[in-house]
Write a protein that holds these residues in place. Structure first.
Motif, PDB file in Angstrom:
ATOM      1  N   LEU A  34      42.654  35.734  47.943  1.00 36.11           N
ATOM      2  CA  LEU A  34      41.341  35.685  46.981  1.00 36.11           C
ATOM      3  C   LEU A  34      41.124  37.042  46.644  1.00 36.11           C
ATOM      4  CD1 LEU A  34      39.770  32.688  49.973  1.00 36.11           C
ATOM      5  CD2 LEU A  34      40.763  32.612  47.702  1.00 36.11           C
ATOM      6  N   ILE A  35      42.126  37.711  47.072  1.00 37.83           N
ATOM      7  CA  ILE A  35      40.764  39.571  46.084  1.00 37.83           C
ATOM      8  C   ILE A  35      41.371  39.368  44.986  1.00 37.83           C
ATOM      9  CG2 ILE A  35      41.177  40.995  48.347  1.00 37.83           C
ATOM     10  CD1 ILE A  35      43.477  42.215  46.957  1.00 37.83           C
ATOM     11  N   TRP A  36      42.507  38.387  44.143  1.00 40.68           N
ATOM     12  CA  TRP A  36      42.467  37.963  42.449  1.00 40.68           C
ATOM     13  C   TRP A  36      42.275  37.016  42.178  1.00 40.68           C
ATOM     14  CZ3 TRP A  36      43.473  43.459  41.773  1.00 40.68           C
ATOM     15  CH2 TRP A  36      43.980  43.464  42.658  1.00 40.68           C
ATOM     16  N   HIS A  37      41.186  36.662  41.418  1.00 42.20           N
ATOM     17  CA  HIS A  37      40.959  35.639  40.258  1.00 42.20           C
ATOM     18  C   HIS A  37      41.387  34.871  40.367  1.00 42.20           C
ATOM     19  CE1 HIS A  37      40.842  37.897  36.612  1.00 42.20           C
ATOM     20  NE2 HIS A  37      40.447  36.388  36.649  1.00 42.20           N
ATOM     21  N   GLY A  80      40.169  29.290  42.904  1.00 42.64           N
ATOM     22  CA  GLY A  80      39.344  28.123  42.079  1.00 42.64           C
ATOM     23  C   GLY A  80      38.260  28.276  40.724  1.00 42.64           C
ATOM     24  N   GLU A  81      39.079  29.773  40.457  1.00 43.33           N
ATOM     25  CA  GLU A  81      38.775  30.186  38.944  1.00 43.33           C
ATOM     26  C   GLU A  81      39.125  29.379  38.154  1.00 43.33           C
ATOM     27  OE1 GLU A  81      35.363  31.567  38.323  1.00 43.33           O
ATOM     28  OE2 GLU A  81      34.673  31.839  40.299  1.00 43.33           O
ATOM     29  N   ASP A  82      38.377  29.141  37.180  1.00 46.77           N
ATOM     30  CA  ASP A  82      39.392  28.674  35.668  1.00 46.77           C
ATOM     31  C   ASP A  82      39.040  29.678  34.483  1.00 46.77           C
ATOM     32  OD1 ASP A  82      36.777  28.350  35.504  1.00 46.77           O
ATOM     33  OD2 ASP A  82      36.942  26.049  34.205  1.00 46.77           O
ATOM     34  N   LEU A  83      38.663  30.779  34.763  1.00 43.86           N
ATOM     35  CA  LEU A  83      38.916  31.936  33.661  1.00 43.86           C
ATOM     36  C   LEU A  83      40.339  31.850  33.185  1.00 43.86           C
ATOM     37  CD1 LEU A  83      36.797  34.419  35.443  1.00 43.86           C
ATOM     38  CD2 LEU A  83      36.391  32.537  34.348  1.00 43.86           C
ATOM     39  N   GLU A 143      50.147  34.741  32.283  1.00 38.52           N
ATOM     40  CA  GLU A 143      48.740  33.879  31.782  1.00 38.52           C
ATOM     41  C   GLU A 143      47.696  34.726  30.092  1.00 38.52           C
ATOM     42  OE1 GLU A 143      46.176  36.438  34.689  1.00 38.52           O
ATOM     43  OE2 GLU A 143      47.818  36.450  36.570  1.00 38.52           O
ATOM     44  N   GLN A 144      46.990  33.648  30.285  1.00 42.85           N
ATOM     45  CA  GLN A 144      46.685  33.606  28.727  1.00 42.85           C
ATOM     46  C   GLN A 144      44.783  33.400  29.622  1.00 42.85           C
ATOM     47  OE1 GLN A 144      48.146  30.653  27.641  1.00 42.85           O
ATOM     48  NE2 GLN A 144      47.866  31.215  25.229  1.00 42.85           N
ATOM     49  N   GLU A 145      43.957  34.158  28.887  1.00 41.41           N
ATOM     50  CA  GLU A 145      42.351  34.544  28.790  1.00 41.41           C
ATOM     51  C   GLU A 145      42.017  33.161  28.765  1.00 41.41           C
ATOM     52  OE1 GLU A 145      40.485  37.778  30.191  1.00 41.41           O
ATOM     53  OE2 GLU A 145      41.829  39.000  29.047  1.00 41.41           O
ATOM     54  N   ASP A 146      40.816  32.205  29.209  1.00 34.01           N
ATOM     55  CA  ASP A 146      39.922  31.056  28.359  1.00 34.01           C
ATOM     56  C   ASP A 146      39.253  31.315  28.332  1.00 34.01           C
ATOM     57  OD1 ASP A 146      38.925  28.745  28.156  1.00 34.01           O
ATOM     58  OD2 ASP A 146      40.040  27.980  29.335  1.00 34.01           O
ATOM     59  N   LEU A 147      39.070  31.702  27.019  1.00 32.51           N
ATOM     60  CA  LEU A 147      37.417  32.367  25.869  1.00 32.51           C
ATOM     61  C   LEU A 147      36.510  31.316  26.607  1.00 32.51           C
ATOM     62  CD1 LEU A 147      39.431  33.995  22.880  1.00 32.51           C
ATOM     63  CD2 LEU A 147      38.795  34.995  25.007  1.00 32.51           C
TER      64      LEU A 147
END
Length: 163
Positions: free
Chosen positions: A14-17, A50-53, A75-79
């Motif tokens: 949980l320390i990493w989003h 639970g973040e969707d970033l 990973e790909q950041e969700d803009l």
């Protein structure tokens, strides 16, 4: 980064989003033994937070016993999500990321208990074989494991948990 598989501390996910949920997207035919470690490939796992970033097409969770000590992710950041969370326009983020799409470029990351290391853009193929090679090589390089990874059958992993 070079780590010791015997002493590497467990990760507080949980320390990493964007840390992948180790129970989501498990590919039962993609469980590997790298030295003394067990590595499981995940496909499209959710983030543990639970973040969707970010979108995580593939990830590998590395365990020593029952403890997760490393993860490697594409990973790909969700803009769109970033735009909403940051309160800025999607177009502005697309310009910043040099894309017309809704996602940033695909990048590799290694997670430990203290570091989220950016491996840079992933330029390999998106077929499972290419992904597997990238993930396993990254794990073996990180822990300086010279032996070839061995594929476990799903029932081997279940039997291992029973002991």
């Amino acid at each position: 980064m070079l780590l010791d598989p015997k002493t590497q501390p467990a990760i507080d996910a949980l320390i990493w989003h964007s840390f992948p949920d180790e129970k989501d997207g498990i590919l039962a035919d993609e469980i590997w033994k790298c030295g003394t470690l067990v590595c499981t490939i995940l496909k499209n796992p959710a983030s543990k937070s639970g973040e969707d970033l970010v979108n995580i097409p593939y990830s590998m969770i590395v365990k020593r016993g029952k403890k997760v000590i490393l993860a490697v992710s594409l990973e790909q950041e969700d803009l769109r999500s970033l735009s909403y969370k940051l309160g800025c326009s999607l177009r502005e983020l697309q310009e910043d990321y040099h894309t017309k799409g809704n996602f940033a470029e695909l990048r590799g990351y290694v997670y430990t208990n203290q570091v989220r290391e950016d491996l840079g853009p992933y330029e390999g193929g998106m077929d499972l074989q290419s992904i597997r090679v990238f993930l396993l090589e990254t794990v073996c390089d990180t822990f300086d494991i010279l032996s070839e990874p061995v594929q476990l059958q799903a029932e081997d992993e279940v039997a291992g948990k029973a002991h």
